[in-house]
Design a protein around this motif. Structure first.
Motif, PDB file in Angstrom:
ATOM      1  N   ASN A   2      20.581  32.058 -18.558  1.00 30.10           N
ATOM      2  CA  ASN A   2      21.022  31.955 -17.166  1.00 30.10           C
ATOM      3  C   ASN A   2      22.213  32.866 -16.889  1.00 30.10           C
ATOM      4  O   ASN A   2      23.104  33.022 -17.726  1.00 30.10           O
TER       5      ASN A   2
ATOM      6  N   ILE B 116      25.913  28.325 -11.329  1.00 28.61           N
ATOM      7  CA  ILE B 116      25.430  28.360 -12.705  1.00 28.61           C
ATOM      8  C   ILE B 116      26.531  27.837 -13.613  1.00 28.61           C
ATOM      9  O   ILE B 116      27.697  28.238 -13.488  1.00 28.61           O
TER      10      ILE B 116
ATOM     11  N   THR C 160      25.224  28.563 -21.228  1.00 28.55           N
ATOM     12  CA  THR C 160      23.854  28.825 -20.782  1.00 28.55           C
ATOM     13  C   THR C 160      22.824  28.889 -21.904  1.00 28.55           C
ATOM     14  O   THR C 160      21.638  29.051 -21.631  1.00 28.55           O
TER      15      THR C 160
END
Length: 560
Positions: A91, A277, A281
């Motif tokens: 991400n 976000i 990740t």
């Protein structure tokens, strides 16, 4: 002018518009150029900045011949009119920029599972005919093993510097340098509703297959980009004007390489919202997700069933955060059990939990919105184009017919699987004069007009002539206070053909016996559905998106 009067004016003066992702995003950007479009690790990209960066990326792609290759008209449903761009990324802003930049170039991005080993990647890139790949530096070694053996070497490699220190692969370009070199002018490409959105899925097809959607169909059927009354927008101006008045900050917690996550992100964008976000990740870090929700005043959080919910609940109990802005928790792709749902609602006052039923092949089929969960089968309010087909996939079940059948989606459905005529015809049959998408779920109509989801046919257990759906048993098992997570599979049995086996992970300090588990589950299930054996493991293996690994569970069940 109020939004309601605006909607009324558009409805009476304009026919529905066929949408395109690039065109819709830019229409909103002209209305809210300074609004945050993306937030990650303390950095903000405004709508104007995302527009600039994705135009530049599109220019780079076009310079390398990556765009549209043919018109859609006259092509079979398993053919694509685009060059394809692989997103081999965790991400980050580059993932969503890659999707949007490809669309602006008239190309089509596709998702790459970053957990794949070399052989799996080789199959995927060959199947997609990848003309370009954007990759994180950490994946350079695996990619280097794959590239020499591809049938069609990609013309463009863009490396995203992730701090791993990996040098550029031979011929690769640095992503940021390439974007900076691109032209900020609008690409000289027509953005068409017939352009494709491509998502690779392995859930019902065995080997991964690329699902091909017209963007105009995908945006409506999968993302729900419609007016509040369910009708189609009359123009891009109408869509953009509606987005101005909304205030949405959405955090898709699963990897963006999975459809549910990037669907949530794009849906938020086309509602004029901000995509947030989390910082970590490469895995689920519940503390980081909750910290991000608090710090960024997130209003909508996407998770994948119990696999995400349980760690988040434990972390919130350990160190409570202020989640006062969080109003919607969306879940799909795996079961969210009633007990876990109740804990979430208790922890976050005012929260609405939305279970979304759908798949890469069907889009959004039904939802279950609740604040008062009860144990039992999963029941959903169907969409207007949702139906149930008979076992032969030749006729529709009437809503008064209680027999089980195949859950199906009509109306706007994908054109097919990339390069696979046989699976296209099998998954998208024509029944009653229209095409349907049948992703593999079994379901039945209920007396109140809802749909009761029975489970995936691929994980159905046939024991003593009775069908048992794994997901239904898993929900019942999780009502036991000592069970943290569970998968249910069938194991060969001389007496029953298959016997139901529960593979469970237990909460620290808890003691779980087969008899106690059966007693709890018997409050919700018929006796023949109860597990005959219990296998305890330290943890349940799932994909990064939280989806169950039934192959692993079957192996563990055989080991006992």
């Amino acid at each position: 002018m109020t939004s309601s009067s605006t909607t009324s004016r558009w409805r009476t003066t304009d026919p529905p518009v066929e949408l395109n992702l690039a065109a819709a995003h830019e229409a909103i950007a002209t209305r809210v150029p300074d609004r945050p479009c993306l937030r990650w690790r303390g950095r903000t990209w405004t709508w104007e900045q995302v527009t600039d960066r994705t135009r530049r990326l599109a220019d780079v792609l076009l310079h390398h011949g990556i765009g549209r290759t043919a018109p859609l008209a006259g092509q079979p449903g398993w053919a694509s009119p685009h060059e394809h761009l692989g997103l081999y990324l965790t991400n980050g802003n580059e993932y969503l920029e890659g999707m949007l930049g490809a669309a602006k170039a008239g190309a089509a991005a596709f998702n790459v599972n970053y957990r794949y080993v070399a052989d799996e990647l080789r199959y995927l890139f060959d199947d997609a005919g990848a003309a370009g790949i954007i990759y994180h530096g950490a994946f350079a070694d695996t990619l280097a093993d794959v590239l020499p053996s591809l049938r069609r070497p990609p013309r463009l490699l863009l490396r995203v510097d992730d701090g791993s220190g990996e040098p550029l692969l031979p011929g690769a370009l640095d992503y940021e340098a390439a974007v900076a070199s691109g032209s900020p002018a609008r690409p000289a490409v027509d953005w068409l509703p017939d352009d494709f959105y491509v998502v690779y899925t392995g859930g019902t097809t065995g080997a991964p297959k690329g699902v091909l959607w017209r963007q105009a169909d995908f945006l409506v059927a999968a993302l729900g980009v419609r007016r509040s009354d369910g009708s189609d927008h009359g123009s891009l101006d109408e869509l953009a004007l509606a987005a101005v008045g909304r205030s949405l900050r959405a955090l898709p917690a699963p990897p963006l390489m999975h459809g549910a996550a990037h669907w949530n992100a794009i849906s938020a964008w086309l509602a004029g919202g901000t995509v947030v976000i989390q910082s970590v990740t490469d895995r689920l870090d519940p503390a980081d997700v909750l910290d991000t929700c608090q710090d960024e005043a997130v209003t909508s959080l996407l998770i994948v069933g119990d696999a995400f919910a349980r760690p988040l609940i434990e972390e919130q109990r350990r160190r409570p955060r202020d989640l006062g802005e969080l109003r919607h928790l969306l879940t799909g792709g795996a079961i969210l059990s009633p007990a876990v749902r109740a804990e979430l609602l208790d922890l976050v006052p005012g929260l609405t939990v939305v279970d979304v039923l759908g798949s890469s092949e069907s889009g959004r089929q039904a939802v279950a919105t609740t604040s008062h969960p009860t144990a039992g089968p999963s029941r959903f309010v169907p969409g207007p184009t949702t139906g149930i087909l008979d076992d032969a996939k030749t006729a529709l079940r009437s809503p008064v017919d209680r027999r089980e059948g195949w859950l199906a989606q009509g109306g706007r459905v994908p054109r097919g699987y990339l390069g696979d005529e046989a699976k296209t015809r099998a998954t998208f049959p024509e029944v009653a004069g229209r095409r349907w998408a049948v992703a593999g779920d079994r379901a039945a109509w209920t007396e109140d007009g809802r749909i009761e989801l029975r489970g995936r046919a691929s994980v159905t257990i046939n024991t003593g002539g009775e069908k048992v759906f794994a997901e239904e048993v898993e929900q019942a098992l999780k009502a036991h206070p000592g069970i943290y997570d569970a998968l249910v599979v069938g194991r060969a049995s001389e007496r029953w053909g298959q016997e139901v086996v529960a593979v469970v992970a237990v909460r620290p300090g808890a003691e779980v016996t087969l008899e106690a588990v059966r007693d709890v589950a018997a409050e919700h299930l018929a006796r023949y559905k109860l597990p005959k054996h219990l296998v305890v493991r330290d943890r349940i293996v799932r994909s990064p998106s939280g989806k169950p690994d039934y192959t692993w569970a079957r192996t563990e069940a055989e080991r006992g």
